[in-house]
Design a protein around this motif. Sequence first.
Motif, PDB file in Angstrom:
ATOM      1  N   GLY A 190      -6.632  -2.131   9.900  1.00 48.84           N
ATOM      2  CA  GLY A 190      -6.933  -3.544  10.091  1.00 48.84           C
ATOM      3  C   GLY A 190      -6.115  -4.001  11.292  1.00 48.84           C
ATOM      4  O   GLY A 190      -4.929  -3.688  11.386  1.00 48.84           O
ATOM      5  N   LEU A 250       0.856  -1.185   0.000  1.00 49.52           N
ATOM      6  CA  LEU A 250       0.000   0.000   0.000  1.00 49.52           C
ATOM      7  C   LEU A 250       0.894   1.238   0.000  1.00 49.52           C
ATOM      8  O   LEU A 250       1.727   1.411   0.897  1.00 49.52           O
ATOM      9  CB  LEU A 250      -0.918   0.017   1.228  1.00 49.52           C
ATOM     10  CG  LEU A 250      -1.798  -1.220   1.431  1.00 49.52           C
ATOM     11  CD1 LEU A 250      -2.814  -0.961   2.546  1.00 49.52           C
ATOM     12  CD2 LEU A 250      -2.504  -1.620   0.151  1.00 49.52           C
ATOM     13  N   ILE A 286      -2.274  -3.591  10.740  1.00 48.06           N
ATOM     14  CA  ILE A 286      -1.713  -4.009   9.449  1.00 48.06           C
ATOM     15  C   ILE A 286      -1.080  -2.778   8.810  1.00 48.06           C
ATOM     16  O   ILE A 286      -1.730  -1.750   8.641  1.00 48.06           O
ATOM     17  CB  ILE A 286      -2.817  -4.601   8.546  1.00 48.06           C
ATOM     18  CG1 ILE A 286      -3.415  -5.859   9.204  1.00 48.06           C
ATOM     19  CG2 ILE A 286      -2.272  -4.900   7.153  1.00 48.06           C
ATOM     20  CD1 ILE A 286      -4.634  -6.436   8.499  1.00 48.06           C
ATOM     21  N   GLU A 343     -11.143  -5.575  10.318  1.00 50.22           N
ATOM     22  CA  GLU A 343     -10.906  -4.304   9.620  1.00 50.22           C
ATOM     23  C   GLU A 343     -11.650  -3.184  10.339  1.00 50.22           C
ATOM     24  O   GLU A 343     -12.848  -3.252  10.549  1.00 50.22           O
ATOM     25  CB  GLU A 343     -11.378  -4.424   8.163  1.00 50.22           C
ATOM     26  CG  GLU A 343     -11.130  -3.184   7.314  1.00 50.22           C
ATOM     27  CD  GLU A 343      -9.640  -2.846   7.133  1.00 50.22           C
ATOM     28  OE1 GLU A 343      -8.788  -3.739   7.255  1.00 50.22           O
ATOM     29  OE2 GLU A 343      -9.340  -1.660   6.872  1.00 50.22           O
ATOM     30  N   LYS A 344     -10.921  -2.170  10.718  1.00 52.53           N
ATOM     31  CA  LYS A 344     -11.456  -0.973  11.365  1.00 52.53           C
ATOM     32  C   LYS A 344     -12.441  -1.303  12.494  1.00 52.53           C
ATOM     33  O   LYS A 344     -13.638  -1.028  12.402  1.00 52.53           O
ATOM     34  CB  LYS A 344     -12.098  -0.055  10.322  1.00 52.53           C
ATOM     35  CG  LYS A 344     -11.127   0.247   9.184  1.00 52.53           C
ATOM     36  CD  LYS A 344     -11.335   1.551   8.513  1.00 52.53           C
ATOM     37  CE  LYS A 344     -10.164   1.908   7.617  1.00 52.53           C
ATOM     38  NZ  LYS A 344      -9.800   0.978   6.566  1.00 52.53           N
ATOM     39  N   MET A 372       1.814   3.750   2.992  1.00 53.61           N
ATOM     40  CA  MET A 372       2.586   3.354   4.168  1.00 53.61           C
ATOM     41  C   MET A 372       4.068   3.234   3.810  1.00 53.61           C
ATOM     42  O   MET A 372       4.447   2.399   2.987  1.00 53.61           O
ATOM     43  CB  MET A 372       2.062   2.007   4.705  1.00 53.61           C
ATOM     44  CG  MET A 372       0.588   2.000   5.019  1.00 53.61           C
ATOM     45  SD  MET A 372       0.102   3.192   6.289  1.00 53.61           S
ATOM     46  CE  MET A 372       0.621   2.364   7.774  1.00 53.61           C
TER      47      MET A 372
HETATM   48  C1  G1P Z   1      -5.999  -0.198   4.537  1.00 51.66           C
HETATM   49  C2  G1P Z   1      -6.259  -1.615   5.059  1.00 51.66           C
HETATM   50  C3  G1P Z   1      -5.990  -1.694   6.557  1.00 51.66           C
HETATM   51  C4  G1P Z   1      -4.579  -1.228   6.853  1.00 51.66           C
HETATM   52  C5  G1P Z   1      -4.380   0.185   6.294  1.00 51.66           C
HETATM   53  C6  G1P Z   1      -2.951   0.654   6.448  1.00 51.66           C
HETATM   54  O1  G1P Z   1      -6.954   0.685   5.064  1.00 51.66           O
HETATM   55  O2  G1P Z   1      -7.591  -1.960   4.758  1.00 51.66           O
HETATM   56  O3  G1P Z   1      -6.177  -3.013   7.011  1.00 51.66           O
HETATM   57  O4  G1P Z   1      -4.347  -1.237   8.249  1.00 51.66           O
HETATM   58  O5  G1P Z   1      -4.696   0.234   4.891  1.00 51.66           O
HETATM   59  O6  G1P Z   1      -2.871   1.984   6.004  1.00 51.66           O
HETATM   60  P1  G1P Z   1      -7.177   2.154   4.431  1.00 51.66           P
HETATM   61  O7  G1P Z   1      -6.062   3.015   4.941  1.00 51.66           O
HETATM   62  O8  G1P Z   1      -7.128   1.998   2.943  1.00 51.66           O
HETATM   63  O9  G1P Z   1      -8.513   2.616   4.930  1.00 51.66           O
END
Ligand code: G1P
Length: 306
Positions: free
Chosen positions: A184, A143, A216, A203-204, A146
């Motif tokens: 998450g 992602l 996560i 998740e959340k 991060m």
């Molecule tokens: C996503 C994931 C989440 C993770 C997070 C890290 O969430 O769904 O599990 O902890 O990225 O940034 P988002 O930030 O897209 O809401």
Amino acid sequence: MFPLQTSKPETYSMRIRKAVFPVAGLGTRFLPATKAIPKEMLPVVDRPVIQHVVDEARAAGIEHFIFVTGRNKGTIEDHFDIAFELDHTLASRNRHADLALLADDLPGAGQTSFTRQQAPLGLGHAVWCARELVGDEPFAVLLPDMLHHGIEPCLKGMIEQHAKTRANSVSVYAVPMEQTPSYGIIDAVPLADGSQQIRNMVEKPAAGTAPSNLAISGRYVLSPKIFDILGRQQKGAGGEIQLTDAMLTLLETEKFLAHIFDGEVFDTGTKIGFLTANVAYALARPEFGSLARSEIEKLLARRQNT
Ligand code: G1P
């Protein structure tokens, strides 16, 4: 340029060669900066956020970089391509160091793929959009929000763990309990070999309900079985198709390990995380880290005196 090595077909099902970068998000938290620029192109010091994340994947041995993009994300594709006019101008001005810098960052011919997530249906849906490009082999997801800053790249450690265990894994880091509803969250038990086996993920989670404070941090090594599950996945938190929910289903039949990253994690999706990442990466730069430090110290001293 990235080395143009390709692995032998018989090793395809064993090694992690491909990484998926979900970069379709609208970046509404950074308006107006992201009105005309994808959030992934905002710089941390002098490199776009997405370049830092691609650097990490490259250092982990990834050979194919799959971007799940959306409308108005064309500059990401341009960033990972040769800019002929720029190269020509730099060459004519004998700017060889700049030319080498650009060439070093560039994936080789055929090492990138771009597909589009046609609707903002969530992270799980974005990863599912890469199914044809990944095929039937284990793969990584990074992602771009991060950033993982440490001596060893986060994904490298996860791929080494996968080579030994063949298990799925997610990277995690400790966050303050009050921040758990933004991430998450996993629940893990220590194994005899010192690794952490995940037994639950959510998740959340609603405030006060998280099973731990291990969030996560946006690096995943996954079996291709996740794609079938994602194809059937119902909407979860925030009305979106969540990768975490699909991983929870995969957990019923396959092992998941938690990878605790030995370094600093910056959530550049938040304004404070983005600013802090810029400071940390500037301080770590050998050529101007000490200058950055003295400027920051001067700035803080002036604020203390007023
Ligand atoms: C996503 C994931 C989440 C993770 C997070 C890290 O969430 O769904 O599990 O902890 O990225 O940034 P988002 O930030 O897209 O809401």
